[in-house]
Write a protein that holds these residues in place. Structure first.
Motif, PDB file in Angstrom:
ATOM      1  N   GLU A 191       0.678  -1.303  -0.027  1.00 52.72           N
ATOM      2  CA  GLU A 191      -0.088  -0.434   0.057  1.00 52.72           C
ATOM      3  C   GLU A 191       1.111   1.179  -0.466  1.00 52.72           C
ATOM      4  O   GLU A 191       0.859   2.308  -0.464  1.00 52.72           O
ATOM      5  CB  GLU A 191      -1.065  -0.077   1.334  1.00 52.72           C
ATOM      6  CG  GLU A 191      -2.177  -1.314   1.115  1.00 52.72           C
ATOM      7  CD  GLU A 191      -1.540  -2.534   1.794  1.00 52.72           C
ATOM      8  OE1 GLU A 191      -1.879  -3.383   1.955  1.00 52.72           O
ATOM      9  OE2 GLU A 191      -0.359  -2.277   1.838  1.00 52.72           O
ATOM     10  N   GLU A 229       0.768   4.894   5.729  1.00 53.50           N
ATOM     11  CA  GLU A 229       0.748   3.675   6.065  1.00 53.50           C
ATOM     12  C   GLU A 229       1.349   2.646   6.866  1.00 53.50           C
ATOM     13  O   GLU A 229       0.854   1.458   7.475  1.00 53.50           O
ATOM     14  CB  GLU A 229       0.981   2.893   4.265  1.00 53.50           C
ATOM     15  CG  GLU A 229      -0.040   3.722   3.632  1.00 53.50           C
ATOM     16  CD  GLU A 229      -1.383   2.981   3.843  1.00 53.50           C
ATOM     17  OE1 GLU A 229      -1.922   2.247   4.610  1.00 53.50           O
ATOM     18  OE2 GLU A 229      -2.327   3.334   2.994  1.00 53.50           O
ATOM     19  N   SER A 274      -5.744  -2.092  -2.597  1.00 55.63           N
ATOM     20  CA  SER A 274      -6.730  -2.264  -2.185  1.00 55.63           C
ATOM     21  C   SER A 274      -8.643  -2.841  -2.581  1.00 55.63           C
ATOM     22  O   SER A 274      -8.556  -3.971  -1.985  1.00 55.63           O
ATOM     23  CB  SER A 274      -7.485  -1.298  -0.960  1.00 55.63           C
ATOM     24  OG  SER A 274      -6.004  -0.345  -0.722  1.00 55.63           O
TER      25      SER A 274
END
Length: 397
Positions: A191, A229, A274
């Motif tokens: 991510e 993140e 995601s």
């Protein structure tokens, strides 16, 4: 010792005196009556209560007679008349206040009715097995991804390379390839990599960047993504080191501030990774199929044209190619329900993604292929690409 005998003698005297007074005198001999604290509650009406500052003693009210207990009929009629006249008096008072100019008290709004969640059909409820796992938020999973999908409209990218006089698509691909190496060496989350590329593209869409500052932009974007993140993000000195001291700490902090200002401090950009994990769960595929789709998705980061696609739609196209490569079922009704995309919308993007994957790598841009050629990633980069006719047949279905 004399002091001790004196104390003991005194204590003995007190003890003997107390023994003589053990007999409790009767009330006739003047002993006080027992009563509870705060008066005797059972006889509260008989007790005298006196408040500080009062001149008269408060006495208990005399008992009412049987005639007084029964209210006269005249009093009942007066009470009924008063009850009838109350609304008239209130209405007249409101009119007088309006005439005088007294502001009217606003009514307190009623709380809204509780929101009703849309019921998911049983055949599409992929989160039913996680009902007892509060960490996965099964009751909010679809709502969360629907919200992320709605936010994509705010982060739509134009043809930003046309706005850059000193940077082209090849330079951007070199930067993304280098960011993949940094992500792998620092063992960062996937991510983090996707968000860093998104931050870089959105900054390029707003501000012209010099050629010698492109690596600084990508490094600062990765530093911001780590703070967003990662659980333990690297420090600024680590990013100065990976850039071989080309830029100093002050330049990194200055570029970080410029990125935040250009994006309005809104860096919660939806990313394809995601959506891809969500769609893979909806399809019920194995880890090898998901890893193949992740390889396609990470390869798409190199292509500037695919970077302009909606993240949710690009993730759907990556999963569709992986399903076709593994000879699995195509775009099922479950995927259509949770993604919101029909096959007619996913097919054209899958066709463009296949064309980008079929192109030979330019130069030494092999970071993604080398990464996914590792056994940890099932060596999916070594698998042959499916034939274009299969994609065309699926896209035109």
């Amino acid at each position: 010792m004399p002091l001790t005998r004196g104390r003991r003698a005194k204590d003995d005297a007190v003890t003997s005196a107390g023994a003589r007074d053990k007999r409790v005198p009767s009330p006739s001999e003047g002993a006080p009556r027992k009563r509870g604290a705060f008066l005797n509650l059972t006889n509260a009406g008989k007790n005298l209560v006196r408040f500080p500052g009062s001149k008269k003693k408060a006495t208990a009210p005399p008992p009412k007679s049987a005639a007084e207990h029964k209210a006269p009929a005249v009093h009942r009629e007066e009470k009924e008349n008063v009850a009838v006249r109350v609304p008239e008096l209130v209405e007249r008072e409101v009119k007088e206040n309006v005439a005088v100019g007294v502001p009217e008290v606003p009514e307190v709004p009623r709380p809204p009715a509780p929101l009703e969640k849309a019921q998911i059909p049983a055949e599409f409820d992929v989160d039913a097995e996680d009902r007892d796992d509060y960490l996965t938020c099964p009751e909010y999973a679809k709502d969360i991804f629907d919200y992320l999908k709605s936010r994509e409209e705010k982060f739509a990218l134009p043809d930003f390379m046309a706005l850059q006089p000193a940077v082209n698509a090849e330079m951007r691909a070199i930067l993304v390839d280098w960011l993949v190496e940094v992500q792998e060496n620092f063992e960062l989350y996937h991510e983090t990599l996707y968000l860093a590329v998104k931050l870089t593209d959105h900054f390029l869409a707003r501000t012209p960047v010099a050629r010698h500052s492109l690596q600084l932009l990508g490094s600062a974007a990765l530093m911001i993504a780590c703070k967003f993140e990662e659980r333990s993000p690297p420090c600024v000195e680590d990013f100065v080191y990976i850039c071989d001291d080309t830029y100093d700490k002050e330049q990194f902090l200055s570029m970080e501030s410029r990125i935040f200002s250009a994006l309005g401090f809104d860096i919660g950009i939806p990313i394809a990774y995601s959506f891809l994990r969500r769609y893979a769960k909806c399809a019920g595929v194995g880890m090898d199929t998901l890893t193949l789709a992740r390889y396609y998705c990470e390869m798409s980061l190199m292509d500037v044209e695919l970077a302009r696609e909606r993240a949710s739609l690009l993730a759907a196209a990556c999963l569709l190619l992986a399903l076709l490569a593994k000879d699995l079922q195509g775009w099922t009704p479950v995927l259509r329900f949770h993604s919101g995309y029909a096959l007619a919308e996913v097919g054209p993007v899958a066709r463009r993604l296949h064309s980008a994957l079929a192109r030979p790598p330019s130069g030494n841009l092999n970071a993604v292929r080398q990464k996914y050629a590792h056994p940890v990633f099932f060596r999916v980069a070594l698998l042959p690409l499916i034939d274009v006719d299969v994609v065309e047949k699926q896209a035109s279905a």
